[in-house]
Design an enzyme around this catalytic site. Structure first.
Site, PDB file in Angstrom:
ATOM      1  NE  ARG A 123      -3.210   2.395   2.777  1.00 10.45           N
ATOM      2  CZ  ARG A 123      -4.246   2.462   3.585  1.00 10.45           C
ATOM      3  NH1 ARG A 123      -4.471   1.485   4.434  1.00 10.45           N
ATOM      4  NH2 ARG A 123      -5.030   3.488   3.546  1.00 10.45           N
TER       5      ARG A 123
ATOM      6  CG  HIS B 110      -9.153   6.942   3.336  1.00 11.27           C
ATOM      7  ND1 HIS B 110      -9.668   8.079   3.933  1.00 11.27           N
ATOM      8  CD2 HIS B 110      -8.289   6.418   4.221  1.00 11.27           C
ATOM      9  CE1 HIS B 110      -9.122   8.233   5.119  1.00 11.27           C
ATOM     10  NE2 HIS B 110      -8.292   7.226   5.326  1.00 11.27           N
TER      11      HIS B 110
ATOM     12  CD  GLU C 216      -8.127   0.473   3.798  1.00  9.74           C
ATOM     13  OE1 GLU C 216      -8.261   0.220   5.025  1.00  9.74           O
ATOM     14  OE2 GLU C 216      -7.702   1.541   3.364  1.00  9.74           O
TER      15      GLU C 216
END
Ligand code: ADP
Length: 408
Positions: free
Chosen positions: A96, A184, A385
Site C-alpha cells: 500500500r 483512502h 483494504e
C-alpha cells in the site's frame, strides 16, 4: 488443483509494519490466511499475527533496539512467515502506497524506473512514502525474486474532473503537482467493486461512501466511479479526524507561522498529531473512548465530528447532483451505531433514514440499515483494504504476464 501461491501484503507505517498473507488459488479471489504486524518499532518491537479465524499464531517481544525502522521489520516478519508456511512460496508482494502523484493511476509492477519516479514523489508525502519505499527495497533484499506491485491510495480518485482536481491557485502550481489527490482510494475501490454484488440496487447510482476511521474522508461516486472526495492535497483535508483537523483555512497556517512564531515542524506536528478529536477534546483521538466518556469535552469533540461529516455529505451530494445512498465503512463507520445514527439524522433533509434495530445489530457483513422504501438508503459495508491489495497484485501480475507474451 493449482498449488496455492502466497501473496504478501505490506502496509508500512511510522511505528508499525502491518502485513497480511493471502493464498492465490488461481481464482482471482485471494483467500485470507494471516494478518499480523510488527509494532513498537523504535521502542519495544513486538511481532504478532493471527490466522483468518482470529487465532493467535505468534506473539513475540523482540530485543530492544533490534527493529528501529520499519524496513528492519521486513526480514523479521518475512522469516517468520517462511517458517510458518514451509513448503509454500511467496509468489508476489503487494504494497500500500499512500501517494502515487498525478501519474500512477493504477496498480503498478515495481521496476527500477518506477522506483526512481516514486522517489520524486517523496515531498508530496514525506511522512509516509520514505518508509514504504524503504520496505520495497527491503523486500528486494529479502526475496529479490518475488515481483512487487504498488497499490496507490490516490489512484481511484484520478477519475475526478479537472474542476474537482484543482485549487484556485495560479494554474502553474497545478502543473507542479499541487492538486486535490484524494486518499483512502484502495478502500473506496473495494467498496465500488463490492456494491454491484452486495447492494446492486444502489451500485449504479449516486453514492457517498463515508470511510470513518482514525483517518476519515468521504468519496462521491457515480456508478462506482469517483467524482469527488473530501481529502485533497494531503491527508489533512476534509473531515474532523482522530488527530488531524480536516478542513482548515490556509490563513490559519500563515497565522501560526507568522504571528504565533511556530516553526514549520511545530505546525506539521500540530496538524498531524495534536488536532482533530484529540485536540478538541484534550482527551484522546479514540472514538470508542470518547463515546464512553462523561466529560463534556468528549461530547463536544464528537458533536464537531458529526457536524462536519454531515455537512460534507451535503457537499458531496451537491457534487453528484443528488444522492441515492450513503455507505459507511472503516473502524467508526462499521462499528459505531451511535455515530452512524447521529450523522444520518443530520442528513435527514437529503432523504436518509435509519432502522434503529438494523443499525444497532452487530454484523461483519454488508447490510442495509434503513427502513424499507427509504428514499436514500444507508448501508454498512466493511472495507477490505488488504484483500483489495492482494487482488490487485494478482491481477496486475497476470495482466503483466499476458502483455509480456509475444502475439501468436
Ligand atoms: P485507521 O485504520 O485509520 O487507523 P480504523 O479504521 O481502525 O482507523 O478506526 C479506528 C477508530 O474506530 C477509532 O476511533 C476507534 O475508537 C473506532 N472504533 C472501533 N470500534 C469501535 C466501536 N465499537 N465503537 C465506536 N468506535 C469504534
Amino acid at each position: 488443483m493449482t498449488p496455492a501461491g502466497l501473496v504478501l501484503v505490506v502496509n508500512a507505517g511510522s511505528s508499525s509494519l502491518k502485513f497480511a498473507v493471502f493464498r492465490d488459488l488461481g481464482t482471482g479471489d485471494p483467500e485470507p490466511a494471516v494478518e499480523g504486524q510488527v509494532d513498537g518499532i523504535g521502542s519495544r518491537p513486538r511481532l504478532t499475527a493471527r490466522d483468518s479465524f482470529g487465532k493467535s499464531l505468534v506473539d513475540r517481544t523482540l530485543p530492544a533496539g533490534s527493529v528501529t525502522r520499519c524496513e528492519e521489520a521486513i526480514p523479521v516478519a518475512g522469516d517468520w512467515l517462511l517458517e510458518s508456511f514451509r513448503g509454500e512460496q511467496v509468489v508476489a508482494v503487494g504494497h500500500r502506497l499512500v501517494h502515487g502523484g498525478p501519474k500512477f493511476v493504477k496498480p503498478t509492477i515495481l521496476d527500477a524506473a518506477v522506483l526512481a519516479e516514486l522517489e520524486t514523489l517523496v515531498p508530496l508525502a514525506p511522512l509516509h512514502l520514505p518508509s514504504s519505499l524503504a520496505c520495497v527495497r527491503a523486500i528486494r533484499r529479502w526475496r529479490s525474486d518475488a515481483p512487487q506491485v504498488l497499490c496507490f491510495d490516490t489512484a481511484f480518485h484520478r477519475s475526478h474532473e479537472k474542476v474537482a482536481d484543482v485549487y484556485a491557485l495560479p494554474i502553474e502550481l497545478y502543473e507542479r503537482g499541487i492538486r486535490r489527490y484524494g486518499f483512502h482510494g484502495i478502500s473506496y475501490e473495494y467498496i465500488a467493486s463490492a456494491l454491484p454484488f452486495v447492494a446492486p440496487g444502489i451500485a449504479g447510482g449516486r453514492v457517498v461512501v463515508a470511510h470513518l476511521g482514525n483517518g476519515a474522508s468521504l468519496c462521491a461516486m457515480r456508478a462506482g466511479r469517483c467524482i469527488d472526495s473530501t481529502m485533497g492535497f494531503s491527508t489533512l483535508g476534509g473531515l474532523v479526524m482522530g488527530t488531524r483537523p480536516g478542513e482548515l483555512d490556509a490563513g490559519v497556517v500563515l497565522y501560526l507561522l507568522s504571528s504565533l512564531g511556530m516553526t514549520a515542524g511545530q505546525v506539521e506536528h500540530l496538524l498531524y498529531h495534536d488536532a482533530g478529536l484529540k485536540g478538541l477534546s484534550g482527551l484522546t483521538h479514540d472514538v470508542r473512548s470518547l463515546l464512553a466518556s462523561a466529560d463534556p469535552r468528549a461530547r463536544f469533540a464528537l458533536d464537531c465530528f458529526v457536524y462536519r461529516a454531515a455537512k460534507e455529505i451535503g457537499a458531496m451530494a451537491g457534487a453528484l447532483g443528488g444522492l441515492d445512498a450513503i455507505v459507511f465503512t472503516a473502524g467508526i463507520g462499521e462499528n459505531s451505531p451511535e455515530i452512524r445514527a447521529r450523522v444520518v439524522k443530520a442528513c435527514g433533509w437529503l432523504g436518509a433514514a435509519l432502522d434503529p434495530a438494523a443499525n444497532a445489530a452487530k454484523a461483519d457483513h454488508a447490510r442495509s440499515i434503513s427502513p424499507e422504501g427509504c428514499r436514500v438508503p444507508v448501508w454498512v459495508v466493511p472495507t477490505k483494504e488488504d484483500y483489495m491489495i492482494a487482488r490487485q497484485t494478482i491481477r496486475t501480475i497476470r495482466r503483466g504476464a499476458l502483455e509480456a507474451k509475444p502475439p501468436r
